[in-house]
Design a protein around this motif. Sequence first.
Motif, short mmCIF file in Angstrom:
data_model
loop_
_atom_site.label_atom_id
_atom_site.label_comp_id
_atom_site.label_asym_id
_atom_site.label_seq_id
_atom_site.Cartn_x
_atom_site.Cartn_y
_atom_site.Cartn_z
N HIS A 190 25.05 68.98 -14.07
CA HIS A 190 23.79 68.36 -14.49
C HIS A 190 23.82 66.88 -14.14
CE1 HIS A 190 22.39 71.87 -16.63
NE2 HIS A 190 23.51 71.91 -17.31
N GLU A 191 22.71 66.38 -13.70
CA GLU A 191 22.57 64.95 -13.40
C GLU A 191 22.48 64.19 -14.73
OE1 GLU A 191 22.29 61.45 -11.51
OE2 GLU A 191 22.60 63.36 -10.47
N PRO A 192 23.36 63.19 -14.97
CA PRO A 192 23.32 62.45 -16.23
C PRO A 192 21.95 61.84 -16.54
CG PRO A 192 25.35 61.97 -15.07
CD PRO A 192 24.50 62.79 -14.14
N THR A 193 21.25 61.35 -15.54
CA THR A 193 19.92 60.78 -15.78
C THR A 193 18.96 61.84 -16.29
OG1 THR A 193 20.31 59.18 -14.02
CG2 THR A 193 18.03 59.48 -14.73
N MET A 194 19.07 63.05 -15.78
CA MET A 194 18.20 64.13 -16.23
C MET A 194 18.51 64.49 -17.68
SD MET A 194 17.57 67.93 -14.63
CE MET A 194 19.22 68.51 -14.94
N ILE A 195 19.78 64.47 -18.06
CA ILE A 195 20.15 64.75 -19.44
C ILE A 195 19.53 63.71 -20.37
CG2 ILE A 195 22.06 64.88 -21.08
CD1 ILE A 195 23.77 65.93 -18.74
N VAL A 196 19.66 62.45 -20.01
CA VAL A 196 19.10 61.37 -20.84
C VAL A 196 17.58 61.53 -20.96
CG1 VAL A 196 18.70 58.88 -20.97
CG2 VAL A 196 20.96 59.75 -20.35
N ASN A 197 16.91 61.78 -19.84
CA ASN A 197 15.46 61.94 -19.87
C ASN A 197 15.03 63.13 -20.72
OD1 ASN A 197 15.10 59.71 -18.22
ND2 ASN A 197 14.96 60.91 -16.35
N ASN A 198 15.76 64.23 -20.62
CA ASN A 198 15.43 65.42 -21.43
C ASN A 198 15.64 65.17 -22.91
OD1 ASN A 198 14.71 66.85 -19.16
ND2 ASN A 198 16.67 67.92 -18.99
#
Length: 69
Positions: free
Chosen positions: A35-43
């Motif tokens: 998983h892309e860390p930025t995507m985790i934060v945004n989610n």
Amino acid sequence: MSSLKTGMNALLTPEESVLVLIDHQPFQFANLNNHEPTMIVNNVIGLAKTAKAFGVPVILTTVVGARGG
């Protein structure tokens, strides 16, 4: 009288719900490969904002606060 909920009564309500966010610190998922860390934060941000909009209580926990938690 049965306590079994069916139909619309079986749905969760803000009064019967809570969102628990456990340890969403950048260093905890920096080494993730799937998983892309930025995507985790945004989610997580989107989930928290949605909970706030619906009046769902949010509990945020963290460990190792001295390291940026």
